[in-house]
Design a protein around this motif. Sequence first.
Motif, PDB file in Angstrom:
ATOM      1  N   LEU A  58       7.578   7.888  -9.253  1.00  0.00           N
ATOM      2  CA  LEU A  58       7.819   6.878  -8.249  1.00  0.00           C
ATOM      3  C   LEU A  58       6.654   5.920  -8.126  1.00  0.00           C
ATOM      4  N   ILE A  59       5.475   6.027  -8.464  1.00  0.00           N
ATOM      5  CA  ILE A  59       4.233   5.143  -8.170  1.00  0.00           C
ATOM      6  C   ILE A  59       4.666   4.113  -9.621  1.00  0.00           C
ATOM      7  N   HIS A  60       5.022   4.237 -10.615  1.00  0.00           N
ATOM      8  CA  HIS A  60       5.445   3.470 -11.691  1.00  0.00           C
ATOM      9  C   HIS A  60       6.731   2.727 -11.163  1.00  0.00           C
ATOM     10  N   ALA A  61       7.809   3.169 -10.594  1.00  0.00           N
ATOM     11  CA  ALA A  61       8.789   2.332 -10.311  1.00  0.00           C
ATOM     12  C   ALA A  61       8.514   1.360  -9.431  1.00  0.00           C
ATOM     13  N   LEU A  62       7.761   1.957  -8.302  1.00  0.00           N
ATOM     14  CA  LEU A  62       7.262   0.904  -7.151  1.00  0.00           C
ATOM     15  C   LEU A  62       6.361  -0.321  -7.849  1.00  0.00           C
ATOM     16  N   ALA A  63       5.581   0.215  -8.575  1.00  0.00           N
ATOM     17  CA  ALA A  63       4.375  -0.940  -9.083  1.00  0.00           C
ATOM     18  C   ALA A  63       5.154  -1.905 -10.034  1.00  0.00           C
ATOM     19  N   SER A  64       6.443  -1.478 -10.627  1.00  0.00           N
ATOM     20  CA  SER A  64       7.038  -2.504 -11.345  1.00  0.00           C
ATOM     21  C   SER A  64       7.720  -3.618 -10.774  1.00  0.00           C
TER      22      SER A  64
ATOM     23  N   ASP B  98      -4.809  -4.192  10.018  1.00  0.00           N
ATOM     24  CA  ASP B  98      -5.850  -5.195   9.983  1.00  0.00           C
ATOM     25  C   ASP B  98      -5.889  -6.205   8.878  1.00  0.00           C
ATOM     26  N   SER B  99      -5.139  -5.954   7.707  1.00  0.00           N
ATOM     27  CA  SER B  99      -5.290  -6.682   6.640  1.00  0.00           C
ATOM     28  C   SER B  99      -4.577  -7.861   6.838  1.00  0.00           C
ATOM     29  N   GLU B 100      -4.990  -8.988   6.002  1.00  0.00           N
ATOM     30  CA  GLU B 100      -4.256 -10.278   6.320  1.00  0.00           C
ATOM     31  C   GLU B 100      -3.415 -10.387   4.959  1.00  0.00           C
ATOM     32  N   ASP B 101      -3.456  -9.455   3.903  1.00  0.00           N
ATOM     33  CA  ASP B 101      -2.637  -9.471   2.720  1.00  0.00           C
ATOM     34  C   ASP B 101      -1.708  -8.333   2.137  1.00  0.00           C
ATOM     35  N   ILE B 102      -1.447  -7.548   3.220  1.00  0.00           N
ATOM     36  CA  ILE B 102      -0.587  -6.438   2.774  1.00  0.00           C
ATOM     37  C   ILE B 102       0.775  -6.591   3.557  1.00  0.00           C
ATOM     38  N   ASP B 103       1.679  -6.441   2.717  1.00  0.00           N
ATOM     39  CA  ASP B 103       3.153  -6.985   3.239  1.00  0.00           C
ATOM     40  C   ASP B 103       3.889  -5.743   3.701  1.00  0.00           C
ATOM     41  N   LEU B 104       3.580  -4.908   2.842  1.00  0.00           N
ATOM     42  CA  LEU B 104       4.211  -3.553   2.978  1.00  0.00           C
ATOM     43  C   LEU B 104       3.463  -2.166   2.785  1.00  0.00           C
ATOM     44  N   VAL B 105       3.666  -1.130   3.771  1.00  0.00           N
ATOM     45  CA  VAL B 105       3.334   0.249   3.535  1.00  0.00           C
ATOM     46  C   VAL B 105       4.233   0.995   3.248  1.00  0.00           C
ATOM     47  N   VAL B 106       4.140   1.988   1.976  1.00  0.00           N
ATOM     48  CA  VAL B 106       5.180   2.838   1.849  1.00  0.00           C
ATOM     49  C   VAL B 106       4.603   4.543   1.888  1.00  0.00           C
TER      50      VAL B 106
ATOM     51  N   LEU C 203       0.782  -1.215   0.192  1.00  0.00           N
ATOM     52  CA  LEU C 203      -0.087   0.119  -0.046  1.00  0.00           C
ATOM     53  C   LEU C 203       0.980   1.411  -0.072  1.00  0.00           C
ATOM     54  N   LEU C 204       0.554   2.069  -1.090  1.00  0.00           N
ATOM     55  CA  LEU C 204       1.340   3.363  -0.940  1.00  0.00           C
ATOM     56  C   LEU C 204       0.548   4.357  -0.754  1.00  0.00           C
TER      57      LEU C 204
ATOM     58  N   MET D  41       6.028  -4.623  -7.611  1.00  0.00           N
ATOM     59  CA  MET D  41       5.359  -5.124  -6.473  1.00  0.00           C
ATOM     60  C   MET D  41       3.770  -5.024  -6.918  1.00  0.00           C
ATOM     61  N   LYS D  42       2.681  -5.770  -6.242  1.00  0.00           N
ATOM     62  CA  LYS D  42       1.507  -5.492  -6.604  1.00  0.00           C
ATOM     63  C   LYS D  42       1.201  -4.081  -5.643  1.00  0.00           C
ATOM     64  N   LEU D  43       1.048  -3.116  -6.325  1.00  0.00           N
ATOM     65  CA  LEU D  43       0.656  -1.893  -5.341  1.00  0.00           C
ATOM     66  C   LEU D  43      -0.505  -1.317  -5.521  1.00  0.00           C
ATOM     67  N   ASP D  44      -1.156  -0.926  -4.369  1.00  0.00           N
ATOM     68  CA  ASP D  44      -2.316  -0.044  -4.228  1.00  0.00           C
ATOM     69  C   ASP D  44      -1.868   1.404  -4.009  1.00  0.00           C
ATOM     70  N   ALA D  45      -2.328   2.238  -4.616  1.00  0.00           N
ATOM     71  CA  ALA D  45      -1.726   3.688  -4.265  1.00  0.00           C
ATOM     72  C   ALA D  45      -2.991   4.611  -3.925  1.00  0.00           C
ATOM     73  N   VAL D  46      -3.066   4.981  -2.871  1.00  0.00           N
ATOM     74  CA  VAL D  46      -4.148   5.876  -2.300  1.00  0.00           C
ATOM     75  C   VAL D  46      -3.712   7.270  -1.961  1.00  0.00           C
ATOM     76  N   THR D  47      -3.989   8.376  -2.471  1.00  0.00           N
ATOM     77  CA  THR D  47      -3.810   9.728  -2.161  1.00  0.00           C
ATOM     78  C   THR D  47      -4.759  10.133  -0.822  1.00  0.00           C
ATOM     79  N   THR D  48      -3.990  10.646   0.130  1.00  0.00           N
ATOM     80  CA  THR D  48      -4.629  11.149   1.146  1.00  0.00           C
ATOM     81  C   THR D  48      -5.520  12.451   0.892  1.00  0.00           C
ATOM     82  N   GLU D  49      -6.708  12.554   1.844  1.00  0.00           N
ATOM     83  CA  GLU D  49      -7.798  13.614   1.555  1.00  0.00           C
ATOM     84  C   GLU D  49      -8.009  14.385   2.424  1.00  0.00           C
ATOM     85  N   TYR D  50      -7.670  13.935   3.769  1.00  0.00           N
ATOM     86  CA  TYR D  50      -7.789  14.870   5.021  1.00  0.00           C
ATOM     87  C   TYR D  50      -7.007  14.458   5.914  1.00  0.00           C
TER      88      TYR D  50
END
Length: 322
Positions: free
Chosen positions: A22-28, A52-60, A4-5, A30-39
């Motif tokens: 940077l997002i493209h470099a990381l996505a190449s 709380d997730s069972e399948d996220i290995d890394l938070v960037v 998760l980015l 790993m399986k990357l979900d990118a979320v932009t903060t809104e608040y």
Amino acid sequence: MRALLVVNPAATTTSARTRDVLIHALASEMKLDAVTTEYRGHARDLGRQAADSEDIDLVVSLGGDGTVNEVVNGLLHRGPDPERLPRLAVVPGGSTNVFARALGLPNDAVEATGAILDALREGSERTVGLGLASGTPGTDDAAVPERWFTFNAGLGFDAGVVGRVEQQRERGKKSTHALYVRQVLRQFFGEPNRRHGAITLERPGEDPVADLVVAIVSNTSPWTYLGNRAMYTSPRASFDTGLDVLGLSRLSTAAVARYGTQLLTSSPERGPQGRHALSLHDLSSFTLHSKAPLPLQMDGDHLGLRTSVTFTGVRRALRVIV
């Protein structure tokens, strides 16, 4: 690997184009979900979901120290569990990036991304200790929620400076080192407790230390940066030990000149010293009480006024990619 980015679009030193690269470099890699903060607090919520997730290995975290702090507080919302929780990687995008630089990462977002990808390929990581602040039982602040910090916290003068900077940024001023210097001067001339501090430090088995004007708590070293100049309040502070404290009992003009000069010329071997300076190393737990409500900051984020805060150094709290 699934990652998760968390992207702070307001990060001061990265453009939208740079973030896309940077997002493209990381996505190449790993399986990357990118979320932009809104608040404010969104990065914390995303960190909590990842924990709380069972399948996220890394938070960037892509942003400044405030974004990192939110992500860490989300990841540790149920407490530290390094073996179970996702690992953390930090891409610096703020104006100072103390935590990333303390880990030894480049201060450039592109270079740091390359270093993180290399570390992932090599399986290079470390488990770091963190600081935890909470309201003190039996005081007016007893109900204040716990909050983790990665590199420093402060009660009194330095937190007042952080609060002034945040006010200026809310008015549209850009976060620069010149802005911080101006707010230091304004805080100094407006500080009512320059000569007789309101803070008392208490720790188990030791006599209290009273009349501190400011107390700076460090989880690592350096304390911060002025441009490329590292500044050390507690040179021995480390991610591998407990918490360090620098307390000052006087902020007269002469004292500010002396300790300010020492801070500007500080090094990994020597921090501020003197008759009105208290230096404590590798503390597991202590409490700061104040006779009057004083500003509190953690990782450069102003958290309002407090009269009592209990600090705990938690070793081996989180795994970080380095």
